[in-house]
Design a protein around this motif. Structure first.
Motif, PDB file in Angstrom:
ATOM      1  N   ASP A  62     -42.282 -47.692  23.754  1.00 18.71           N
ATOM      2  CA  ASP A  62     -40.887 -47.697  24.205  1.00 18.71           C
ATOM      3  C   ASP A  62     -39.904 -47.240  23.133  1.00 18.71           C
ATOM      4  OD1 ASP A  62     -40.995 -49.827  22.488  1.00 18.71           O
ATOM      5  OD2 ASP A  62     -40.303 -51.333  23.924  1.00 18.71           O
ATOM      6  N   SER A  63     -40.417 -46.609  22.078  1.00 23.23           N
ATOM      7  CA  SER A  63     -39.529 -46.198  20.998  1.00 23.23           C
ATOM      8  C   SER A  63     -40.180 -45.131  20.127  1.00 23.23           C
ATOM      9  CB  SER A  63     -39.169 -47.409  20.125  1.00 23.23           C
ATOM     10  OG  SER A  63     -40.340 -47.938  19.515  1.00 23.23           O
ATOM     11  N   SER A  68     -34.798 -46.135  20.829  1.00 19.88           N
ATOM     12  CA  SER A  68     -35.413 -46.993  21.838  1.00 19.88           C
ATOM     13  C   SER A  68     -34.964 -46.533  23.208  1.00 19.88           C
ATOM     14  CB  SER A  68     -34.975 -48.450  21.621  1.00 19.88           C
ATOM     15  OG  SER A  68     -35.324 -49.252  22.728  1.00 19.88           O
ATOM     16  N   ILE A  69     -35.821 -46.706  24.209  1.00 19.87           N
ATOM     17  CA  ILE A  69     -35.499 -46.233  25.550  1.00 19.87           C
ATOM     18  C   ILE A  69     -34.357 -47.018  26.188  1.00 19.87           C
ATOM     19  CG2 ILE A  69     -37.813 -45.336  25.954  1.00 19.87           C
ATOM     20  CD1 ILE A  69     -38.414 -47.780  27.643  1.00 19.87           C
ATOM     21  N   THR A  70     -33.971 -48.133  25.604  1.00 23.79           N
ATOM     22  CA  THR A  70     -32.866 -48.920  26.145  1.00 23.79           C
ATOM     23  C   THR A  70     -31.510 -48.445  25.634  1.00 23.79           C
ATOM     24  OG1 THR A  70     -33.029 -50.558  24.360  1.00 23.79           O
ATOM     25  CG2 THR A  70     -34.344 -50.958  26.347  1.00 23.79           C
ATOM     26  N   GLY A 214     -42.986 -53.966  30.329  1.00 21.70           N
ATOM     27  CA  GLY A 214     -41.655 -54.549  30.345  1.00 21.70           C
ATOM     28  C   GLY A 214     -40.551 -53.607  30.766  1.00 21.70           C
ATOM     29  N   HIS A 215     -40.895 -52.352  31.106  1.00 21.63           N
ATOM     30  CA  HIS A 215     -39.878 -51.369  31.499  1.00 21.63           C
ATOM     31  C   HIS A 215     -40.370 -50.627  32.748  1.00 21.63           C
ATOM     32  CE1 HIS A 215     -37.541 -51.924  27.796  1.00 21.63           C
ATOM     33  NE2 HIS A 215     -38.704 -51.981  27.169  1.00 21.63           N
ATOM     34  N   TRP A 218     -40.899 -46.583  33.629  1.00 23.35           N
ATOM     35  CA  TRP A 218     -41.062 -45.778  32.411  1.00 23.35           C
ATOM     36  C   TRP A 218     -42.544 -45.586  32.122  1.00 23.35           C
ATOM     37  CZ3 TRP A 218     -37.310 -43.643  29.173  1.00 23.35           C
ATOM     38  CH2 TRP A 218     -35.981 -43.996  29.474  1.00 23.35           C
ATOM     39  N   ARG A 236     -38.434 -41.696  31.964  1.00 27.26           N
ATOM     40  CA  ARG A 236     -38.081 -42.526  33.114  1.00 27.26           C
ATOM     41  C   ARG A 236     -38.515 -41.806  34.394  1.00 27.26           C
ATOM     42  NH1 ARG A 236     -33.474 -45.828  33.395  1.00 27.26           N
ATOM     43  NH2 ARG A 236     -32.541 -44.641  31.692  1.00 27.26           N
TER      44      ARG A 236
END
Length: 239
Positions: A62-63, A68-70, A214-215, A218, A236
């Motif tokens: 995720d990074s 980070s993707i968030t 957790g995503h 993605w 995404r």
């Protein structure tokens, strides 16, 4: 290749079927390593030499580095990982290269914008003459080819793309490696062994995807050339 961009390419090809078949000859094989994403792609920068990363940095799930993707686009730019000016701003996406990667090409970017304006005019369908249809066919074909070129450049050099101010995809640069040891040049057998039991699935004849824990929505996408990993990206809604 990023899913939304690929769907758009496919849609335009269907519109041109038959009467403009010669114009589209070869486009179906122009992007041999991409599944039916984004990338995307996306994405979307000018072709350039791929910078080496030394030492290797871990990529995913995720990074990458400080990204980070968030993150929002503003937050991502504040990390210092990306160049401050985008290399592409068409198709609803803003794409940045990593520091040390391809520089923005204003002339190429302006040409891409002009091409997309021609496509928008063709989409409107106001000119139904033979000449108008020919112009529309050329605009669609040129746009599809440029999508392929931008996406391959994005995946090759690495970078990050954003849509509506939110991170949409991260493409790994050369030298990046996952925590499980997968990188460009890894064999398909090594990829499967590294992620056995972790949800790795085939998304096409030339790609495998891994869900990001957790995503929801993605995935980490591994695109192949033959039986070798050629590109890695986090996206995404990738297929």
């Amino acid at each position: 290749m990023q899913n939304g961009d690929t769907v758009r390419i496919a849609h335009r090809r269907r519109l041109l079927a038959g009467a403009v078949a010669l114009l589209l000859a070869g486009l179906a094989t122009a992007c041999q390593t991409t599944p039916a994403p984004g990338r995307t792609t996306a994405a979307d920068g000018p072709a350039a030499a791929v910078p080496e990363q030394s030492p290797a940095r871990f990529f995913g799930p995720d990074s990458f580095g400080k990204l980070s993707i968030t993150m929002t686009e503003r937050e991502a730019l504040a990390t210092g990982e990306l160049q401050t000016e985008p290399v592409s701003t068409v198709l609803g996406k803003t794409v940045y290269s990593f520091v040390g990667g391809p520089k923005p090409d204003p002339a190429r970017m302006a040409a891409d914008e002009k091409l997309e304006q021609a496509v928008a005019k063709a989409d409107a369908g106001t000119d139904t003459s033979a000449a108008g249809s020919a112009k529309a066919a050329k605009a669609y074909a040129d746009s599809a080819q440029r999508m392929v070129e931008r996406l391959e450049a994005f995946l090759g050099a690495g970078g990050a793309s954003f849509r509506d101010g939110k991170l949409d995809a991260i493409a790994a640069p050369a030298g990046a490696v996952t925590a499980a040891g997968v990188k460009r040049g890894s064999s398909l057998a090594a990829l499967k062994a590294a992620y056995a039991g972790q949800g790795l699935t085939s998304s096409s004849k030339t790609a495998y995807q891994l869900p990001v824990p957790g995503h929801a929505g993605w995935t980490v996408l591994f695109e192949l050339k033959g039986d070798t990993v050629q590109y890695m990206s986090i996206g995404r809604g990738q297929p």
